[in-house]
Design an enzyme around this catalytic site. Structure first.
Site, mmCIF file in Angstrom:
data_model
loop_
_atom_site.group_PDB
_atom_site.id
_atom_site.type_symbol
_atom_site.label_atom_id
_atom_site.label_comp_id
_atom_site.label_asym_id
_atom_site.label_seq_id
_atom_site.Cartn_x
_atom_site.Cartn_y
_atom_site.Cartn_z
ATOM 1 N N GLU A 1 0.704 -1.293 0.069
ATOM 2 C CA GLU A 1 -0.060 -0.063 0.047
ATOM 3 C C GLU A 1 0.942 1.240 -0.092
ATOM 4 O O GLU A 1 0.838 2.084 1.014
ATOM 5 C CB GLU A 1 -0.853 0.070 1.138
ATOM 6 C CG GLU A 1 -2.082 -1.365 1.154
ATOM 7 C CD GLU A 1 -3.022 -1.176 2.406
ATOM 8 O OE1 GLU A 1 -3.042 -0.530 3.003
ATOM 9 O OE2 GLU A 1 -3.920 -2.186 2.047
ATOM 10 N N GLU B 1 -4.360 -9.124 -0.994
ATOM 11 C CA GLU B 1 -4.843 -8.736 0.648
ATOM 12 C C GLU B 1 -6.286 -8.527 0.662
ATOM 13 O O GLU B 1 -7.009 -7.693 -0.042
ATOM 14 C CB GLU B 1 -4.109 -7.621 1.154
ATOM 15 C CG GLU B 1 -4.390 -7.363 2.661
ATOM 16 C CD GLU B 1 -3.589 -6.493 3.286
ATOM 17 O OE1 GLU B 1 -2.473 -6.359 3.079
ATOM 18 O OE2 GLU B 1 -4.562 -5.569 3.706
#
Length: 410
Positions: free
Chosen positions: A148, A253
């Site tokens: 991220e 994820e």
């Protein structure tokens, strides 16, 4: 609904609705995502190179968490698996001394510029990680360019992050990470960019993959599920695939219970099992070739997690009572991991009439076909599957159900 038609497939029905196979033999997980050093689900903050100024990584050392927990668990999982596991590495943050904010958490990126010493050290950090794990006979199928990267651009972000813009990621891969891997003993390790929400697509892919120097080192685009409801899959995933079909899309994820309005563990939640199945089917139908759950198991609070970012997991372990619970999402995952074998290919499915059913179909390597059907409505739905070899195959999707059907060539 009148019928579901797998297009031009001469199959005959073999298996029956509902999940089949012995779940005591496992549900067929084949990809394991391994955090490089700490993440929010660690019990402390650490990296493998916490000595300031150690640009040559002389003091690079795996943590006790790796030696005593991660590596033995991975070795045990590989010993139990009937097929080789595909290990996927993701890093949350570079060492604090390499970052602009001097901390593992919060808003911060690498010091200097791509091609500079900080960026080259961070690339070599990846190589050293692969080298150290290889000493334990653990080799990695792929790694991502960092978990991220958008989080590292947020002020006061609460846990580990490393900010990258797509331009910075492009140049770091081109000048540092790609060449470092190519010169190492692991030139064939796959590199996945983004590792973030698909709302950043297709822009992120356009910036990075349009550059021939970066693109030659990259194999795929990694996506997370957290903002999937914000952007239609056709716009993010479909457009990215159409623009760059040579790069695969991979889900890296997902977890339930992350939303502040419904946070943490919810034992027995079928709604969360449906959320998983809906997202997986949607991803599969838009060119995603794999989907990774975040945590294999958590405690009843949704941790441990040093920053208290508690979420849910398909398996919940209550160590105080020496028991564990398989959540509905565990069995939801099994419909995909158990039946969609590696090497399966998605095929087109057409439906006649209006339907509330969601579905995806695949041809498996042995020539059999799998059709997974989700009914999120509150009503039973009668349907028929048309196969030219046997005619119409009647079936029913009960309210709030997930079914797996399979055909095998006679």
């Amino acid at each position: 609904m009148k019928g579901i038609l797998p297009e031009q497939l001469p199959w005959t029905l073999l298996l029956i609705p509902q999940i089949s196979g012995n779940l005591l033999d496992g549900i067929g997980y084949s990809v394991v995502r391994v955090p490089m050093a700490s993440c929010d689900f660690s019990t402390r903050l650490y990296t493998y190179a916490d000595t300031p100024g150690d640009y040559d990584l002389h003091n690079f050392t795996l943590a006790p968490e790796d030696i005593n927990m991660k590596i033995p668990l991975l070795q045990r999982a590989q010993a139990l698996s009937p097929r080789p596991l595909s290990l996927l590495a993701s890093a949350w943050s570079a060492p604090a001394w390499l970052k602009t904010n001097g901390a593992l958490t919060g808003k911060g990126s690498l010091k200097g510029q791509p091609g500079g010493k900080e960026h080259k050290t961070w690339a070599q950090y990846y190589v050293r990680f692969l080298e150290e794990y290889a000493k334990y006979n653990l080799t990695f199928w792929a790694l991502t360019t960092g978990n991220e990267p958008s989080a590292g651009m947020m002020t006061n972000y609460s846990f580990q992050a490393l900010g990258f813009t797509p331009e910075e990621q492009r140049d770091w891969v081109s000048l540092d990470l790609g060449p470092a891997l190519h010169a190492s003993s692991y030139p064939h390790t796959h590199v996945l960019i983004l590792d973030d929400s698909r709302i950043l697509l297709p822009h992120w892919a356009k910036v990075v993959l349009s550059d021939v120097h970066a693109g030659r080192y990259i194999h795929g685009v990694a996506v997370h599920w957290y903002l999937d409801s914000v952007v239609p899959p056709g716009i993010s995933l479909g457009t990215t695939h159409d623009l760059y079909p040579e790069y695969y899309l991979f889900g890296t994820e997902a977890c339930a219970g992350w939303n502040p309005l419904h946070k943490g563990v919810m034992l027995g939640s079928w709604d969360r099992a449906e959320q998983y199945a809906h997202d997986i089917i949607e991803d599969l139908n838009h060119y995603v070739v794999g989907w990774t759950d975040w945590n294999l198991a958590l405690d009843p609070n949704g941790g441990p997690n040093w920053v208290k970012n508690f979420v849910d997991s398909p398996v919940i372990v209550d160590a105080t009572r020496d028991v564990f619970y398989k959540q509905p999402s565990f069995y939801s995952m099994a419909h995909f991991s158990k039946f969609l074998w590696e090497g399966s290919q998605r095929v087109g499915v057409s439906a006649s009439g209006e339907t509330h059913l969601e579905f995806s179909a695949f041809i498996r390597p042995d020539g059999s076909l799998v059709l997974i059907i989700l009914n999120r409505s509150s009503s039973d739905i009668l349907f028929e599957v048309w196969d030219p070899a046997v005619g119409y195959i009647p079936s029913t999707a009960p309210a709030h159900s997930l079914l797996t059907l399979a055909w095998k060539r006679q």
